[in-house]
Design an enzyme around this catalytic site. Structure first.
Site, PDB file in Angstrom:
ATOM      1  CB  CYS A 178      -0.963  -0.009   1.179  1.00 38.96           C
ATOM      2  SG  CYS A 178      -2.085  -1.430   1.162  1.00 38.96           S
ATOM      3  CG  HIS A 214      -1.913   4.164   5.959  1.00 37.57           C
ATOM      4  ND1 HIS A 214      -1.855   4.219   4.583  1.00 37.57           N
ATOM      5  CD2 HIS A 214      -2.007   2.840   6.282  1.00 37.57           C
ATOM      6  CE1 HIS A 214      -1.913   2.985   4.091  1.00 37.57           C
ATOM      7  NE2 HIS A 214      -2.004   2.142   5.093  1.00 37.57           N
ATOM      8  CG  HIS A 274      -6.434   1.063   1.647  1.00 34.21           C
ATOM      9  ND1 HIS A 274      -5.469   1.601   0.820  1.00 34.21           N
ATOM     10  CD2 HIS A 274      -5.763   0.415   2.623  1.00 34.21           C
ATOM     11  CE1 HIS A 274      -4.277   1.295   1.281  1.00 34.21           C
ATOM     12  NE2 HIS A 274      -4.421   0.565   2.382  1.00 34.21           N
TER      13      HIS A 274
END
Length: 405
Positions: A157, A284, A319
Site C-alpha cells: 500500500c 494512512h 483504500h
C-alpha cells in the site's frame, strides 16, 4: 533532500469519489461517500467498495487495454501539455516513469487461466506479458514515447509513495531531469477475497479511529504528477520524504509505531521543517484496529501537544492500495491549492468521516470537521502518511517554499 527544488504539477486523477481533482475535493470537504457501493465477489460475499463506474472509462490504444490501463490513461490525460513541454525541454531519455501498483493484470489473467485449466491452452487473445508488473510503467513510456528509466514499484500500500521518493532520488542525483510519478490500482476479486481472508475488510463502511472500527473499505483509482526541477503549472513542491522498514510482521505494523515515527521524523528533517510547521496531516487511517492504534501513537509521539488537524480520506475514496500514496498526495496538493486565497475563517480541509465515537485507548488527535481551522491560519505544508504490509513506511511532505516563515 538536496538543494534542487522539486516542483509538483497539477495532478491528474480518477477514483470512485471524483473523476478529477475538483470533484474529488468537493467530496472530501463535504464528506460525501456517494462513490461507495455494494459489490458482490465471485464467491457471493458482499463488500462495500469505492469503485469507478464503467461508463466513466474510455477505451485506449494500449497493447493490452485492460481496465487498469483505462483508469491509468484517464488520469494521465489530465496532465495536459506538460508532458510534451518537459519532453521538448529535457529530451525523451531524461524523463523517468515511476509508478506504484499492486496489480499484475489480474482482470485478464484470472479469466485466461480459467480457460487454461479447462482446455489446457490460453486463449489466443491473451499474452503472459499482461501479467508483468512493469506494464503500468511501460504503457506510460509507450504512450508518451519516453526512453528514460521506466519502473513499477510494488511495496504493497506504500507503492506509489515509494515511486515518488525514488523519482526524487533520480532527479536529485542527476540521472534524470523530470519524472511522471504516481500510482494505479483496481478492485478485483483477488484483492477483495485476499483482504477478507486476513479479516481486514469491514462489512460496513469503514470507520477509522472509532472504537467501533472493524476494518478497511477498498477502493480503486489512479493519480499522477510530473515531478520536475522547474516549475510547470504549480509552485507546490515535494519538500521532503522519509522511509522506514520496521519488518515487524508480514501484514501487521509495529504496534508501538516505531517505523511510523522514524519515517515522519525523517520526512520533517528532510523538508527542513518542525512539527509545528505542518498545517494538515493526511493519515494512512485504514480503519483496522492495528493500523489506527499504531498511527495514533506515532502522530502523538512526533507532534505531541501541537494538535495539527488530521483526517483520513479512505472513508470517501476507499483504500486504493498501490495508488493510495499518490492519491493522498493529490489530496494534500488540493488542500494547499484550494486554500491559497482563503482567509483563516474560510479554510476547508478534508473532513474525517466516522461515527465520532473515539477509541479512548488511543491518543486524542485533532480530527478535521467542517469548522476546523489551522493554527497558522493558512495551509502551507502538508504531510501524508502511507504504511504498508511488511512495515514499508513512507511519509511525504509537500508545500510552498515561499510560505516559509
Amino acid at each position: 533532500m538536496n538543494n534542487i527544488p522539486l516542483y509538483i504539477s497539477q495532478p491528474g486523477l480518477i477514483c470512485g469519489a471524483g473523476l478529477q481533482i475538483s470533484s474529488l475535493w468537493h467530496s472530501l470537504i463535504t464528506g460525501s461517500q456517494k462513490g461507495i457501493c455494494d459489490t458482490t465477489a465471485v464467491d457471493g460475499t458482499h463488500f462495500y467498495v469505492c469503485k469507478i463506474e464503467d461508463q466513466a472509462l474510455k477505451t485506449t490504444k494500449a497493447r493490452f487495454p485492460m481496465r487498469i490501463i483505462q483508469i491509468e490513461n484517464m488520469a494521465l490525460s489530465q496532465l495536459g501539455s506538460n508532458v510534451a513541454l518537459i519532453r521538448e525541454k529535457y529530451g525523451a531519455d531524461r524523463i523517468a516513469v515511476c509508478v506504484g501498483s499492486c496489480d499484475n493484470g489480474s482482470e485478464r489473467s484470472i479469466a485466461a487461466h480459467r480457460i487454461y485449466f479447462e482446455k489446457g491452452l490460453f486463449p489466443d487473445s491473451y499474452s503472459l506479458e499482461e501479467q508483468g508488473a512493469d506494464y503500468v510503467a511501460t504503457f506510460i513510456a509507450e504512450k508518451f514515447k519516453l526512453t528514460g528509466p521506466a519502473m513499477t514499484f510494488s511495496t504493497a500500500c506504500s507503492s506509489s509513495a515509494t515511486a515518488i521518493a525514488r523519482a526524487a532520488d533520480m532527479i536529485q542525483s542527476g540521472i534524470v531531469d523530470a519524472a511522471i510519478v504516481g500510482g494505479v490500482d483496481v478492485i478485483s476479486d483477488t484483492v477483495l477475497l485476499g483482504f477478507n481472508s486476513l479479516e481486514a475488510v469491514s462489512h460496513t463502511m469503514t470507520n477509522p479511529f472509532s472504537k467501533n472500527r472493524t476494518g478497511i473499505t477498498l477502493g480503486e483509482g489512479a493519480a499522477f504528477f510530473i515531478l520536475s526541477k522547474e516549475r510547470l503549472d504549480s509552485d507546490i513542491q515535494l519538500l521532503g520524504y522519509g522511509e522506514s522498514a520496521d519488518a515487524h510482521h508480514i501484514t501487521s505494523p509495529d504496534p508501538d509505531g516505531t517505523g511510523a515515527i522514524a519515517c515522519m521524523t525523517q520526512a520533517l528533517r528532510s523538508a527542513g521543517l518542525k512539527p509545528e510547521d505542518i498545517d494538515y496531516i493526511n493519515l494512512h487511517g485504514t480503519g483496522t484496529h492495528l493500523n489506527d492504534s499504531m498511527e495514533s501513537k506515532a502522530v502523538d509521539s512526533v507532534f505531541g501537544s501541537y494538535k495539527v488537524p488530521v483526517s483520513t480520506t479512505k472513508p470517501i475514496t476507499g483504500h486504493t492500495l498501490g495508488a493510495a500514496g499518490a492519491l493522498e498526495v493529490a489530496v494534500c496538493f488540493a488542500s494547499i491549492a484550494y486554500n491559497a486565497e482563503n482567509t483563516s475563517l474560510d479554510i476547508r480541509l478534508p473532513v474525517q468521516v466516522w461515527d465520532f465515537d473515539q477509541d479512548e485507548k488511543l491518543p486524542d488527535l485533532n480530527f478535521v470537521t467542517e469548522n476546523t481551522r489551522t493554527p497558522s491560519g493558512k495551509v502551507r505544508y502538508c504531510l501524508s502518511n502511507t504504511f504498508a504490509f511488511g512495515g514499508c513506511n513512507v511519509t511525504l511532505v509537500i508545500g510552498r517554499t515561499n510560505d516559509r516563515d
